[in-house]
Every structure is written in C-alpha cells, then in structure tokens.
Design a protein around this motif. Sequence first.
Motif, PDB file in Angstrom:
ATOM      1  N   ARG A  90      13.647  26.446   2.758  1.00  0.00           N
ATOM      2  CA  ARG A  90      12.479  27.082   1.928  1.00  0.00           C
ATOM      3  C   ARG A  90      11.490  26.292   1.578  1.00  0.00           C
ATOM      4  N   SER A  91      11.548  24.706   1.660  1.00  0.00           N
ATOM      5  CA  SER A  91      10.611  23.950   1.069  1.00  0.00           C
ATOM      6  C   SER A  91       9.891  23.020   2.079  1.00  0.00           C
ATOM      7  N   ARG A  92       8.724  22.821   2.275  1.00  0.00           N
ATOM      8  CA  ARG A  92       8.220  21.873   3.028  1.00  0.00           C
ATOM      9  C   ARG A  92       8.613  20.185   2.698  1.00  0.00           C
ATOM     10  N   ARG A  93       8.580  20.237   1.463  1.00  0.00           N
ATOM     11  CA  ARG A  93       8.826  19.105   1.100  1.00  0.00           C
ATOM     12  C   ARG A  93      10.168  18.433   1.278  1.00  0.00           C
ATOM     13  N   ALA A  94      11.295  19.512   1.086  1.00  0.00           N
ATOM     14  CA  ALA A  94      12.550  19.118   1.388  1.00  0.00           C
ATOM     15  C   ALA A  94      12.788  18.903   2.688  1.00  0.00           C
ATOM     16  N   ALA A  95      12.051  19.774   3.520  1.00  0.00           N
ATOM     17  CA  ALA A  95      11.991  19.467   5.212  1.00  0.00           C
ATOM     18  C   ALA A  95      11.591  18.105   5.545  1.00  0.00           C
ATOM     19  N   LEU A 133      11.581  15.373   3.695  1.00  0.00           N
ATOM     20  CA  LEU A 133      12.445  14.249   3.356  1.00  0.00           C
ATOM     21  C   LEU A 133      13.702  14.315   4.266  1.00  0.00           C
ATOM     22  N   TRP A 134      14.169  15.439   4.864  1.00  0.00           N
ATOM     23  CA  TRP A 134      15.298  15.618   5.824  1.00  0.00           C
ATOM     24  C   TRP A 134      14.678  14.910   7.152  1.00  0.00           C
ATOM     25  N   LEU A 135      13.433  15.225   7.451  1.00  0.00           N
ATOM     26  CA  LEU A 135      12.961  14.533   8.985  1.00  0.00           C
ATOM     27  C   LEU A 135      12.821  13.283   8.741  1.00  0.00           C
ATOM     28  N   THR A 136      12.439  12.612   7.429  1.00  0.00           N
ATOM     29  CA  THR A 136      12.351  11.199   7.076  1.00  0.00           C
ATOM     30  C   THR A 136      13.799  10.678   7.341  1.00  0.00           C
ATOM     31  N   ALA A 137      14.897  11.185   6.840  1.00  0.00           N
ATOM     32  CA  ALA A 137      16.168  10.702   6.967  1.00  0.00           C
ATOM     33  C   ALA A 137      16.481  10.791   8.222  1.00  0.00           C
ATOM     34  N   VAL A 138      16.335  11.693   9.202  1.00  0.00           N
ATOM     35  CA  VAL A 138      16.671  11.920  10.556  1.00  0.00           C
ATOM     36  C   VAL A 138      15.959  10.771  11.460  1.00  0.00           C
ATOM     37  N   GLY A 139      14.645  10.742  11.258  1.00  0.00           N
ATOM     38  CA  GLY A 139      13.862   9.512  11.703  1.00  0.00           C
ATOM     39  C   GLY A 139      14.331   8.178  11.411  1.00  0.00           C
ATOM     40  N   ALA A 140      14.740   7.929  10.465  1.00  0.00           N
ATOM     41  CA  ALA A 140      15.263   6.789   9.919  1.00  0.00           C
ATOM     42  C   ALA A 140      16.232   6.312  10.689  1.00  0.00           C
ATOM     43  N   CYS A 141      17.547   7.374  10.692  1.00  0.00           N
ATOM     44  CA  CYS A 141      18.626   7.096  11.602  1.00  0.00           C
ATOM     45  C   CYS A 141      18.375   6.696  13.168  1.00  0.00           C
ATOM     46  N   TRP A 142      17.462   7.776  13.485  1.00  0.00           N
ATOM     47  CA  TRP A 142      17.279   7.425  14.826  1.00  0.00           C
ATOM     48  C   TRP A 142      16.445   6.194  15.326  1.00  0.00           C
ATOM     49  N   THR A 143      15.596   5.792  14.186  1.00  0.00           N
ATOM     50  CA  THR A 143      14.953   4.369  14.568  1.00  0.00           C
ATOM     51  C   THR A 143      16.010   3.387  14.579  1.00  0.00           C
ATOM     52  N   VAL A 144      17.274   3.382  13.661  1.00  0.00           N
ATOM     53  CA  VAL A 144      18.090   2.702  13.833  1.00  0.00           C
ATOM     54  C   VAL A 144      18.981   2.600  15.276  1.00  0.00           C
ATOM     55  N   LEU A 145      19.150   3.681  15.666  1.00  0.00           N
ATOM     56  CA  LEU A 145      19.741   3.922  16.916  1.00  0.00           C
ATOM     57  C   LEU A 145      19.114   3.542  18.104  1.00  0.00           C
ATOM     58  N   LEU A 146      17.813   3.606  18.056  1.00  0.00           N
ATOM     59  CA  LEU A 146      16.804   3.319  19.008  1.00  0.00           C
ATOM     60  C   LEU A 146      16.650   1.828  19.130  1.00  0.00           C
ATOM     61  N   ALA A 147      16.867   1.284  17.803  1.00  0.00           N
ATOM     62  CA  ALA A 147      16.908  -0.316  18.058  1.00  0.00           C
ATOM     63  C   ALA A 147      18.140  -0.927  18.547  1.00  0.00           C
ATOM     64  N   LEU A 148      19.169  -0.299  18.371  1.00  0.00           N
ATOM     65  CA  LEU A 148      20.539  -0.622  19.010  1.00  0.00           C
ATOM     66  C   LEU A 148      20.586  -0.488  20.532  1.00  0.00           C
ATOM     67  N   SER A 149      20.019   0.851  20.950  1.00  0.00           N
ATOM     68  CA  SER A 149      20.182   1.261  22.182  1.00  0.00           C
ATOM     69  C   SER A 149      18.880   2.002  22.730  1.00  0.00           C
TER      70      SER A 149
END
Length: 406
Positions: free
Chosen positions: A67-72, A74-90
């Motif tokens: 429903r909210s672009r702001r919430a979306a 924030l969620w994309l930022t969290a997913v992107g942060a997790c993905w960045t950690v994964l990319l740093a490892l592999s």
Amino acid sequence: MNSAAPALTPTTRALAWCLHLLVIGLLSLAAVRAVTGERPHAGWIIAASVLCGLTYAAGPVLPAVRRSRRAAALWLTAVGACWTVLLALSADGVWVAFPLYFLQLHLLPRRAGVAAVVATAVVAIAGFAVHQDSFSAAMAIGPALGAAVAVAVVWGYQALYRESEHRRRLIEELTATRADLAAAQHTAGVLAERDRLAREIHDTLAQGLSSIQLLLRAAERALPQAPQNAARYVNQARQAAADNLAEARRFVAALTPPILEGTTLADALERLCTTTSARHRITARFHFTGDPAPLTTAHEVALLRIAQSALANTVRHAGATTAEVTLSYLGDHVALDIVDDGHGFDPTLLPASDPETGGFGLAVMRARTQALGGTLTIASAPGRGTALAARLPLTPPSATEPEAHP
C-alpha cells in the motif's frame, strides 16, 4: 504491490510468482555452491542467503509494502543490504541483482527506480570485480545489460498497462453511452407513442363521445314533444358509440382506422360528411379536385383525423349551417380545406388547453401536419366563419413514417 503500481491481474500474479521463485532459486544456488565448492566462509554465505531470503519473503506478506511506497522503499533497502552482505561473501550473489532490478522499477517511482537500478548495477559490478581481483569491461556488460533489459521490459509493460487501462475506460464510457442512448431512445419512443395515442384519442374517441353527448341532449329536448325524433337521436348516438368502440379496438390492435379499410381517402371523407350531416344540424359537403396520387397510410390517417377534428369543432363551437370539405391533389402536395359559415373566432385569443374543457384540437392537427413535413393554416374572424387548410408533401420525412405503423 502499492497504490502506485498497476493492479495485479492473473498474468501479473503469475509473473510475480516467477520472480519470487527466481530470487529463491538464485539464493539457494549461492548457498549450494558455497557448500559443494568448499568455499571459505561457507557458513556465513548460507546464513546471508537465508537472511536475504527471509527478508525478501516478508515483503509480499506485509500489507504495508503493497500500500505504501515508503514501506516498499524500506523493505527494498533491507533486501538490498542483505544482498550486499551476500555479494561481499560470494561472487554468486551478483546474479540476484537481476530480479532486484524488476522489484525496484516496479515498487519505486520512475526516477527513484532508475536510480536504484543504477546503484544496484554499480554495486554488482564492483562486488564481482573485488572477488575477481581485477576489473574489465566484460565484467560490467552482464549487470549493465541486465539493468537495461529490466528497464526496457518494465517501462514497456507499464506503457502497455496504461494503454490497456485507457482502452478499458473508453469501453466503459462507450458502454455507458450506449446504455444512456438506449434509455433516451426508449424514452423518446414512449413519448412519441404517447403523443400519437393522445392525438388518436382526441380525434376519434373524444370527438365521438362529444357527438354522442350532443345527440343525447337533442333526444332529451325532443322527448316530451316528438318521441320519434328522440328515438332517431338515440339510434344515431348508439351508432356513434359503435363506431367509437370499433376505433378503440383498432387502437389496441394498432391497425388503420376502420373508415379507411377497403376504401379511398376521398370516399372516407365523403362518408364522414354524410354522417356528420345526418347526425347534426349542419350540411357538410365534400369536394374533390386534381388527379389522385397514391398516399401513404400516414397521409391518409392524418388527413382523415384532421377532417374529423375540424368538423367536430364546427359542430360544437361554430354554430354553422354548412361546411365545405375539399380534398385537392396539387402535384407534389395534397391539401385538405374545411370552410364553414359559423360565427368564427379570433385565432390569437384561443383559450389554453385544459383537461376538463378541451382545447387540444388545433394543437393536435398542427402536430399531425408538422410530423409529416406539412403546414396547417387557419383563417377566421368573429362573424365571418372559419377556413382551415392542411397541406402535406407527398413524400414525407422518413422519420415520420412509423406513426402509421406503431
């Protein structure tokens, strides 16, 4: 997935599930390769993959993200942060960038989405280059090309969606317009039929009842002194009632007037004059001029009704002793003239129509002539009689033909 994003359809739901499966598949691939390849930090890679998968799975479940672009964001930022950690490892985490492009373009405004895609592509290229301990143009081609394809696909889909929505609204407006037009045509048809029935009732049943009333009054006056005359008036009233009953039945059956069946308009007008002379204290004579031409049923009905109404008005109001009815064929026109020697009236001082007292006759006659593209002329003055002329073209407007065939 939010108010700004296109509404989900069965097709878009299927595409969304494909995207979910792609993300889970790529994360699982990174974890499996870390185990099978005996890479360093395999445990951390698996943990990062699981964390990224759980963070991603929370998005479709949380209503606020849809429903909210702001919430979306924030969620994309969290997913992107997790993905960045994964990319740093592999280095295998670089493949997850491709589905992230679609999520960012779909959930974020156009400019923010493009900026996020560019940032994700830069991070993917940089991360992959770090794992390779070198950088070349070939390393940038894959993520950059994937970003370009994602932008083209999403923007193309959005353009198609907008066009589809525009067409859907046009179809809805067209459907609503057709419904309004059908309702308007139905209303117009009801009003036209109501007007036709009003004219028919006025020119036949109302005039016939008026004639019956006059005959019964004459019988009432003659009853004490001349029973024979009273009986004659009663018989004439009975015949008038029978004629009007036939008219009423023909209305129900929507057929032509009985007086026109099996005869010509001229014969019907002559019979009308004879009947009027027999029933009332007036001499009505019929005249015929010109070369006869074929008339439509609408013409015959209109001219007969006008003659009936005009003679009825003469009997009721004019106090005339004679009435001359003339049917004339004038090349491309047909004319009907009714002239009486009554006391006349001032056409500019006619009383308003009233359900109790009447006064609809002239309006009905004028409506009949106008419906067939003709004209109605009235000439009269107090003490000088009345002349009425109805003139109709032999080829009426096509829109008026249905009057004779309701």
